[in-house]
Design a protein around this motif. Structure first.
Motif, mmCIF file in Angstrom:
data_model
loop_
_atom_site.group_PDB
_atom_site.id
_atom_site.type_symbol
_atom_site.label_atom_id
_atom_site.label_comp_id
_atom_site.label_asym_id
_atom_site.label_seq_id
_atom_site.Cartn_x
_atom_site.Cartn_y
_atom_site.Cartn_z
ATOM 1 N N ALA A 1 -2.441 0.613 -3.941
ATOM 2 C CA ALA A 1 -1.402 -0.420 -4.016
ATOM 3 C C ALA A 1 -0.415 -0.159 -5.158
ATOM 4 N N ILE A 2 0.854 -0.515 -4.878
ATOM 5 C CA ILE A 2 1.902 -0.504 -5.908
ATOM 6 C C ILE A 2 2.316 -1.963 -6.091
ATOM 7 N N LEU A 3 2.415 -2.396 -7.355
ATOM 8 C CA LEU A 3 2.805 -3.776 -7.635
ATOM 9 C C LEU A 3 4.079 -3.775 -8.480
ATOM 10 N N PHE A 4 5.087 -4.539 -8.020
ATOM 11 C CA PHE A 4 6.322 -4.684 -8.807
ATOM 12 C C PHE A 4 6.123 -5.854 -9.765
ATOM 13 N N THR A 5 6.515 -5.668 -11.035
ATOM 14 C CA THR A 5 6.321 -6.736 -12.033
ATOM 15 C C THR A 5 7.650 -7.029 -12.743
ATOM 16 N N HIS A 6 7.649 -8.033 -13.591
ATOM 17 C CA HIS A 6 8.871 -8.366 -14.344
ATOM 18 C C HIS A 6 9.241 -7.261 -15.324
ATOM 19 N N ARG A 7 8.240 -6.494 -15.753
ATOM 20 C CA ARG A 7 8.521 -5.436 -16.735
ATOM 21 C C ARG A 7 8.733 -4.080 -16.085
ATOM 22 N N GLY A 8 8.146 -3.894 -14.895
ATOM 23 C CA GLY A 8 8.270 -2.576 -14.268
ATOM 24 C C GLY A 8 7.334 -2.415 -13.090
ATOM 25 N N LEU A 9 6.487 -1.371 -13.160
ATOM 26 C CA LEU A 9 5.618 -1.057 -12.028
ATOM 27 C C LEU A 9 4.164 -1.024 -12.453
ATOM 28 N N GLN B 1 0.875 -1.167 0.000
ATOM 29 C CA GLN B 1 0.000 0.000 0.000
ATOM 30 C C GLN B 1 0.911 1.216 0.000
ATOM 31 N N GLY B 2 1.028 1.894 -1.120
ATOM 32 C CA GLY B 2 2.000 2.978 -1.218
ATOM 33 C C GLY B 2 1.386 4.281 -1.678
ATOM 34 N N ARG B 3 2.269 5.135 -2.157
ATOM 35 C CA ARG B 3 1.834 6.453 -2.644
ATOM 36 C C ARG B 3 2.656 6.766 -3.888
ATOM 37 N N VAL B 4 2.000 7.206 -4.942
ATOM 38 C CA VAL B 4 2.716 7.560 -6.170
ATOM 39 C C VAL B 4 2.301 8.967 -6.583
ATOM 40 N N THR B 5 3.287 9.785 -6.899
ATOM 41 C CA THR B 5 3.012 11.154 -7.354
ATOM 42 C C THR B 5 3.616 11.332 -8.743
ATOM 43 N N ALA B 6 2.818 11.832 -9.673
ATOM 44 C CA ALA B 6 3.313 12.046 -11.036
ATOM 45 C C ALA B 6 2.735 13.332 -11.609
ATOM 46 N N GLY B 7 3.370 13.796 -12.668
ATOM 47 C CA GLY B 7 2.945 15.052 -13.304
ATOM 48 C C GLY B 7 3.699 16.208 -12.674
ATOM 49 N N GLN B 8 3.864 17.266 -13.445
ATOM 50 C CA GLN B 8 4.599 18.452 -12.986
ATOM 51 C C GLN B 8 5.935 18.065 -12.361
ATOM 52 N N GLY B 9 6.663 17.182 -13.061
ATOM 53 C CA GLY B 9 8.004 16.791 -12.618
ATOM 54 C C GLY B 9 8.010 16.050 -11.291
ATOM 55 N N GLY B 10 6.944 15.309 -10.988
ATOM 56 C CA GLY B 10 6.904 14.505 -9.758
ATOM 57 C C GLY B 10 6.273 15.233 -8.585
ATOM 58 N N ARG B 11 5.699 16.414 -8.855
ATOM 59 C CA ARG B 11 5.042 17.171 -7.773
ATOM 60 C C ARG B 11 3.550 17.352 -8.035
ATOM 61 N N VAL C 1 14.663 -6.044 11.020
ATOM 62 C CA VAL C 1 13.578 -5.276 11.658
ATOM 63 C C VAL C 1 12.681 -4.646 10.580
ATOM 64 N N LEU C 2 13.306 -4.130 9.527
ATOM 65 C CA LEU C 2 12.508 -3.516 8.452
ATOM 66 C C LEU C 2 11.582 -4.555 7.790
ATOM 67 N N ALA C 3 12.071 -5.801 7.746
ATOM 68 C CA ALA C 3 11.272 -6.873 7.125
ATOM 69 C C ALA C 3 10.039 -7.232 7.949
ATOM 70 N N THR C 4 9.945 -6.699 9.186
ATOM 71 C CA THR C 4 8.704 -6.901 9.946
ATOM 72 C C THR C 4 7.685 -5.805 9.610
ATOM 73 N N MET C 5 8.162 -4.761 8.935
ATOM 74 C CA MET C 5 7.266 -3.641 8.574
ATOM 75 C C MET C 5 6.877 -3.679 7.105
ATOM 76 N N LEU C 6 7.753 -4.261 6.274
ATOM 77 C CA LEU C 6 7.535 -4.288 4.825
ATOM 78 C C LEU C 6 7.836 -5.690 4.313
ATOM 79 N N PRO C 7 7.374 -6.050 3.101
ATOM 80 C CA PRO C 7 7.733 -7.363 2.561
ATOM 81 C C PRO C 7 9.258 -7.558 2.554
ATOM 82 N N GLU C 8 9.696 -8.780 2.829
ATOM 83 C CA GLU C 8 11.118 -9.060 3.051
ATOM 84 C C GLU C 8 12.009 -8.620 1.882
#
Ligand code: FDA
Length: 400
Positions: free
Chosen positions: A233-241, A216-226, A289-296
């Motif tokens: 949700a953000i999903l990582f894939t074999h091709r990208g995001l 469960q993330g946050r993505v910002t786009a447009g106006q140079g990332g602002r 410790v971080l792996a208890t907060m986020l996927p390993e």
């Protein structure tokens, strides 16, 4: 053969419009080159069709003129479509963020639209190729090929509901844009939207190793990332995001621009890790410790990218802040998008300046209407695109 109205495209907008365009003594014909009507409805929402969104508001739509959609959206609301769905006994549920889905199958929505259209008295010609459209004194001449025979039909009103270019494999074409150009209407350059990002080089290798991980993330786009921010949700894939937050952001992104990702937007990871150190986890590695907060795998990747390793107790605030930035202000430049092959919609289309916002009729060509995705109005992910199809179809259908 003469018709009062011919509708080109038996998708969401075309089918819905047909039910309203018919009146006494007004024959209406819907034409499509596909074998079946409403193919995109059938596969939408993972087969359950996210048919509207109860939160629909003009701010959920992209258009060169953000005011254009207001009138049609106000005159045909999500509640109107829900009432129709309920009249047909179709069970539905709200999934999240106002998104309404069928309990059963998207096929129920196609059957409902077809039923409404047929009950009103409209005809449907499938497997029909549109060869040519010409303006006549009385309206339009539409030459089609059907069952190997060529014939020219005439009509007073022509509704273009042939959608955008997304997913050509499903019969999407740029036909509506070509027709608009033929009649001198301007086009806002179409581009794929609600589409995954592709990556290249080292970034691609890094993300490939995370394929299948979702947060469960946050993505910002447009106006140079602002520009515009999406918390989903953000999903990582074999091709990208991919994943809803990424798809949403893609509609605001332009080639070469930076995109900001936040993989744990709910908290500052430096604060969270310092708390854990104080609570007795100092002897463990930061990664553990971080792996208890986020996927390993993601925890491993973030530590590697931030260059942080070793026991948690050994870390200063500076290195933990670096780690937080690696997770919560990850700035990337996508190589591109997966394009029309997988894009859910097409941005751009018939310039709204050339259309009436009340009726969808071309200002310069009497009797010519454009509805649905072919128009330069594009919704966010979550049922907004169908709501635009229903609302614009209703506006034209009622005006005819
Ligand atoms: P649509 O594409 O529905 O219909 C156009 C019709 O015109 C098609 O039947 C096509 O065959 C026909 N046509 C095209 N060119 C032609 C030609 N040259 N000659 C004859 N016929 C021609 N939206 C949403 O709100 N909720 C959701 O759950 C989803 N899910 C979803 C999943 C996937 C995989 C995709 C690709 C898209 C979605 N969408 C969505 C978006 C939604 O499907 C889209 O915005 C609407 O279907 C647009 O409706 P239209 O009627 O404008 O076009």
């Amino acid at each position: 053969m003469t018709h009062h109205t011919i509708i080109l495209g038996a998708g969401a907008a075309g089918l819905h419009c047909a039910a309203y365009a018919v009146g006494q003594g007004r024959s209406t014909l819907v034409i499509d080159h596909a074998k079946a009507p409403g193919d995109k409805i059938r596969i939408s929402g993972g087969g359950r069709c996210n048919f509207t969104n109860t939160r629909t508001a003009p701010k959920h739509f992209l258009s060169t003129n953000p005011h254009f959609a207001k009138s049609a959206l106000a005159r045909y609301t999500p509640a109107d479509f829900v009432a129709l769905v309920e009249r047909h006994g179709i069970a539905w549920h709200e999934k999240t963020l106002g998104q309404l889905f069928c309990d059963g199958s998207a096929k129920q929505i196609v059957a409902m639209l077809r039923d409404e259209m047929e009950r009103a008295g409209a005809d449907l010609w499938l497997n029909t190729t549109i060869v040519e459209v010409e303006k006549t004194e009385a309206g339009f001449a539409v030459t089609v090929e059907r069952d190997g025979k060529r014939q020219t039909l005439s009509c007073a009103n022509l509704v273009v509901a042939t959608g955008g270019k997304s997913i050509p494999k499903m019969g999407a074409t740029g036909f509506g844009y070509d027709l608009a150009r033929q009649f001198g209407l301007p086009i806002v350059e179409p581009r794929p939207a609600l589409v995954p990002f592709t990556l290249t080089g080292a970034l691609h290798e890094e993300v490939k190793a995370l394929a299948g991980v979702s947060v469960q993330g946050r993505v910002t786009a447009g106006q140079g990332g602002r520009g515009t921010t999406f918390d989903e949700a953000i999903l990582f894939t074999h091709r990208g995001l991919s994943g809803p937050a990424v798809l949403q952001a893609s509609s605001y992104w332009r080639e070469g621009e930076m995109v900001r990702l936040s993989l744990a937007p709910q908290r500052d990871l430096a604060d969270a890790l310092l708390e854990r150190a104080q609570a007795g986890d100092g002897k463990k590695t930061v990664e553990t410790v971080l792996a208890t907060m986020l996927p390993e795998r993601l925890a491993h990747d973030i530590c590697a990218r931030a260059g942080v390793s070793g026991r948690l107790a050994e870390q200063g605030r500076k290195s933990l802040s670096r780690l937080n930035a690696a997770a919560n202000d990850w700035q990337i430049i996508p190589a591109g998008t997966e394009g029309y092959r997988t894009a859910e919609v097409t941005l751009g289309g018939v310039d709204t300046d050339a259309l009436s916002s009340q009726t969808m009729e071309a200002k310069a060509v009497q009797g010519l209407y454009f509805i649905g995705e072919v128009v330069d109005v594009t919704g966010w992910l979550g049922g907004y695109n169908f709501q635009w199809a229903w609302a614009s179809a209703f506006a034209a259908g009622r005006a005819i």
